[in-house]
Design an enzyme around this catalytic site. Structure first.
Site, PDB file in Angstrom:
ATOM      1  N   PHE A  16      47.364  46.095  36.884  1.00  0.00           N
ATOM      2  CA  PHE A  16      46.239  46.270  37.552  1.00  0.00           C
ATOM      3  C   PHE A  16      46.004  48.010  37.776  1.00  0.00           C
ATOM      4  CE2 PHE A  16      47.348  42.067  38.407  1.00  0.00           C
ATOM      5  CZ  PHE A  16      46.110  41.322  38.221  1.00  0.00           C
ATOM      6  N   LYS A  17      45.109  48.469  37.573  1.00  0.00           N
ATOM      7  CA  LYS A  17      44.755  49.957  37.831  1.00  0.00           C
ATOM      8  C   LYS A  17      43.763  50.106  38.879  1.00  0.00           C
ATOM      9  CE  LYS A  17      43.402  54.516  35.647  1.00  0.00           C
ATOM     10  NZ  LYS A  17      42.666  55.135  34.764  1.00  0.00           N
TER      11      LYS A  17
END
Length: 309
Positions: free
Chosen positions: A170-171
């Site tokens: 997850f960015k």
């Protein structure tokens, strides 16, 4: 290192700019030089065809050319993340299969959106990522960024991490990113394999404090970002904080003044590429802003300004 014995990707994976000539056509030889510089500058891995790569301005055949040239030229030196974002579940799945076949280590995908108003429901987003996951065997990084205009709560992201096989990175680039990272890690547990920082590292220190294990930044000075992340990861937070203060003016210039053009300006100034052109209708950076960026950069002496000399 970008991976450890557990196979997790960590460290600094900057976005690779798409290199054009002054007429706006792909410069694939320049693209190769860009890749060589970014690896020499200490990138743990690379990300291609992201928003900072101007992916939204590329034709499909140009995307294919960039993937082919980059993957062949990297030749396994570092892992490569390929952005496969598309509104259509089927098109995104097809792009993701092609990226995996080309040797991608991971795909990065934004939730489906179009323009300012066309969105899908939470169920639609869940089904979208499930369909993409079913099409591949490599990890999916969900890019949670304001440009999509799609709310993705930490609880929803954690649920997808737990329930969808390949959703594991997850960015996080939203406001209060560190708080969201903390909540995501708490709710997702071991299913959240890679909680990552983004947005040119403007929130890097609080995100590292929150538990971020990777950072996807701009491509102009991976050596500077590596210094910060490496110090933090070896347990020297004080050194990391001092380094962050040193590099923050340049990070800020990229994040708030130049955007995706910053790395191209730095690369042209240092002789890495011949042109710093962005694709029309994007406008070139004002000469005074360009001058200010280079003034700040020269104080830090990043590799980009001396790589070709």
């Amino acid at each position: 290192m970008s991976t450890r014995n557990d196979g997790r990707y960590r460290g600094v994976f900057p976005v690779v700019p798409t290199i054009f000539d002054d007429e706006g056509k792909l410069d694939l030889e320049g693209q190769k030089r860009c890749i060589d510089f970014m690896i020499d500058a200490g990138s743990n891995g690379l990300c291609i065809l992201a928003n900072f790569s101007e992916q939204f301005a590329l034709a499909d055949d140009e995307r294919d050319a960039v993937i082919r040239v980059v993957m062949e030229h990297v030749a396994g030196r570092v892992p490569v993340i390929v952005t496969t974002t598309h509104f259509s579940s089927e098109v995104c799945a097809r792009r993701s299969r092609a990226a995996e076949s080309a040797g991608a280590a991971m795909v990065m995908v934004m939730p489906p959106y179009h323009g300012a108003t066309i969105r899908v429901t939470e169920k639609g987003g869940y089904d979208f990522f499930a369909k993409v996951s079913d099409a591949i065997r490599i990890p999916i990084m969900i890019q949670d960024a304001p440009v999509a205009g799609t709310p993705l709560s930490a609880s929803f992201l954690a649920r997808m991490a737990r329930e969808i096989a390949n959703v594991s990175y997850f960015k996080i680039e939203t406001a209060q990113a560190a708080a969201k990272l903390r909540e995501l890690i708490e709710l997702g547990g071991d299913s959240v394999v890679g909680p990552w920082d983004g947005e040119e590292a403007i929130t890097l220190m609080p995100d590292l404090d929150a538990g971020a294990t990777g950072s996807m930044t701009g491509g102009g000075y991976p050596d500077g970002i590596r210094k910060i992340v490496d110090a933090y990861m070896r347990g020297d937070r004080e050194e990391a904080a001092l380094l962050y203060q040193q590099w923050l003016p340049l990070i800020n210039y990229e994040n708030r003044q130049c955007g995706l053009a910053a790395c191209k300006i730095l690369m042209k100034e240092g002789g890495v590429v011949r042109s710093d052109a962005v694709r029309h209708p994007l406008a070139p950076v004002h000469p005074k802003i360009r001058e200010g960026l280079l003034e700040v950069a020269r104080r830090l002496d990043p590799l980009v300004l001396r790589w070709s000399r």
